[in-house]
Write a protein that holds these residues in place. Structure first.
Motif, PDB file in Angstrom:
ATOM      1  N   LEU A   1       0.703  -1.381   0.107  1.00  0.00           N
ATOM      2  CA  LEU A   1      -0.015   0.019  -0.251  1.00  0.00           C
ATOM      3  C   LEU A   1       0.782   1.287  -0.031  1.00  0.00           C
ATOM      4  O   LEU A   1       0.371   2.358  -0.628  1.00  0.00           O
ATOM      5  N   ALA A   2       1.924   1.200   0.467  1.00  0.00           N
ATOM      6  CA  ALA A   2       3.196   2.423   0.502  1.00  0.00           C
ATOM      7  C   ALA A   2       3.503   2.621  -0.781  1.00  0.00           C
ATOM      8  O   ALA A   2       3.436   3.763  -1.294  1.00  0.00           O
ATOM      9  N   ILE A   3       3.768   1.526  -1.497  1.00  0.00           N
ATOM     10  CA  ILE A   3       4.412   1.618  -2.849  1.00  0.00           C
ATOM     11  C   ILE A   3       3.250   2.151  -3.824  1.00  0.00           C
ATOM     12  O   ILE A   3       3.444   2.909  -4.540  1.00  0.00           O
ATOM     13  N   ILE A   4       2.024   1.701  -3.670  1.00  0.00           N
ATOM     14  CA  ILE A   4       0.920   2.191  -4.359  1.00  0.00           C
ATOM     15  C   ILE A   4       0.789   3.461  -3.906  1.00  0.00           C
ATOM     16  O   ILE A   4       0.434   4.606  -5.105  1.00  0.00           O
ATOM     17  N   ASN A   5       0.965   4.069  -2.906  1.00  0.00           N
ATOM     18  CA  ASN A   5       0.810   5.436  -2.530  1.00  0.00           C
ATOM     19  C   ASN A   5       1.842   6.153  -3.187  1.00  0.00           C
ATOM     20  O   ASN A   5       1.562   7.341  -3.670  1.00  0.00           O
ATOM     21  N   LEU A   6       3.060   5.784  -3.358  1.00  0.00           N
ATOM     22  CA  LEU A   6       4.242   6.686  -3.751  1.00  0.00           C
ATOM     23  C   LEU A   6       3.976   6.718  -5.316  1.00  0.00           C
ATOM     24  O   LEU A   6       4.213   7.719  -5.898  1.00  0.00           O
ATOM     25  N   VAL A   7       3.519   5.350  -5.947  1.00  0.00           N
ATOM     26  CA  VAL A   7       3.513   5.491  -7.332  1.00  0.00           C
ATOM     27  C   VAL A   7       2.359   6.248  -7.885  1.00  0.00           C
ATOM     28  O   VAL A   7       2.588   6.937  -8.999  1.00  0.00           O
ATOM     29  N   SER A   8       1.199   6.432  -7.174  1.00  0.00           N
ATOM     30  CA  SER A   8       0.131   6.954  -7.797  1.00  0.00           C
ATOM     31  C   SER A   8       0.210   8.500  -7.240  1.00  0.00           C
ATOM     32  O   SER A   8      -0.552   9.427  -8.225  1.00  0.00           O
ATOM     33  N   GLY A   9       1.077   8.924  -6.346  1.00  0.00           N
ATOM     34  CA  GLY A   9       1.024  10.302  -6.129  1.00  0.00           C
ATOM     35  C   GLY A   9       0.229  10.861  -5.365  1.00  0.00           C
ATOM     36  O   GLY A   9       0.127  12.250  -5.111  1.00  0.00           O
ATOM     37  N   ARG A  10      -0.988  10.056  -4.793  1.00  0.00           N
ATOM     38  CA  ARG A  10      -1.932  10.820  -4.056  1.00  0.00           C
ATOM     39  C   ARG A  10      -2.101  10.134  -2.801  1.00  0.00           C
ATOM     40  O   ARG A  10      -1.635   8.857  -2.737  1.00  0.00           O
ATOM     41  N   ARG A  11      -2.782  10.482  -1.498  1.00  0.00           N
ATOM     42  CA  ARG A  11      -2.906  10.146  -0.653  1.00  0.00           C
ATOM     43  C   ARG A  11      -4.100   9.021  -0.668  1.00  0.00           C
ATOM     44  O   ARG A  11      -5.145   9.514  -1.215  1.00  0.00           O
ATOM     45  N   LEU A  12      -3.731   7.885  -0.066  1.00  0.00           N
ATOM     46  CA  LEU A  12      -4.867   6.906  -0.086  1.00  0.00           C
ATOM     47  C   LEU A  12      -5.569   6.687   1.377  1.00  0.00           C
ATOM     48  O   LEU A  12      -5.056   6.022   2.143  1.00  0.00           O
ATOM     49  N   ASP A  13      -6.481   7.607   1.419  1.00  0.00           N
ATOM     50  CA  ASP A  13      -7.227   7.705   2.735  1.00  0.00           C
ATOM     51  C   ASP A  13      -8.592   7.027   2.550  1.00  0.00           C
ATOM     52  O   ASP A  13      -9.280   7.570   1.908  1.00  0.00           O
TER      53      ASP A  13
END
Length: 81
Positions: free
Chosen positions: A69-81
Motif C-alpha cells: 500500500l505504501a508503494i501504491i501510494n508513492l506511485v500514484s502520487g496521491r494519498r490513499l485515505d
C-alpha cells in the motif's frame, strides 16, 4: 483446502494492512489480492520471522500489505485515505 486458507489469510492480512495503513480499504476482493501479494512480499523480505503458524502468516502478510500500500501510494502520487 490450501487455496481456501490462502484466500482467508490473504483477506485477513489485507484487511489488517488496510486498517494499519491509514484506514484505506479496497473492498473484499482488493483486500484479498493485497493480502496475498503482501504475503509474498512479506515472506520475501522477512522469511519466517513471525513463524509459520496462521498468526505468523497473517502478520507477515499484513506487513507485506502495508509495504504494498505504501508503494501504491508513492506511485500514484496521491494519498490513499
Amino acid at each position: 483446502m490450501g487455496i481456501l486458507w490462502t484466500l482467508i489469510i490473504g483477506a485477513i492480512a489485507g484487511w489488517l494492512g488496510s486498517l494499519i495503513f491509514r484506514g484505506y480499504g479496497l473492498g473484499l476482493l482488493g483486500n484479498i489480492i493485497v493480502g496475498i501479494i503482501g504475503g509474498f512480499i512479506g515472506y520475501w523480505l522477512l522469511g519466517s520471522l513471525f513463524g509459520t503458524a496462521i498468526i505468523g502468516q497473517i502478520l507477515t502478510g499484513a506487513v507485506g500489505a502495508i509495504i504494498l500500500l505504501a508503494i501504491i501510494n508513492l506511485v500514484s502520487g496521491r494519498r490513499l485515505d
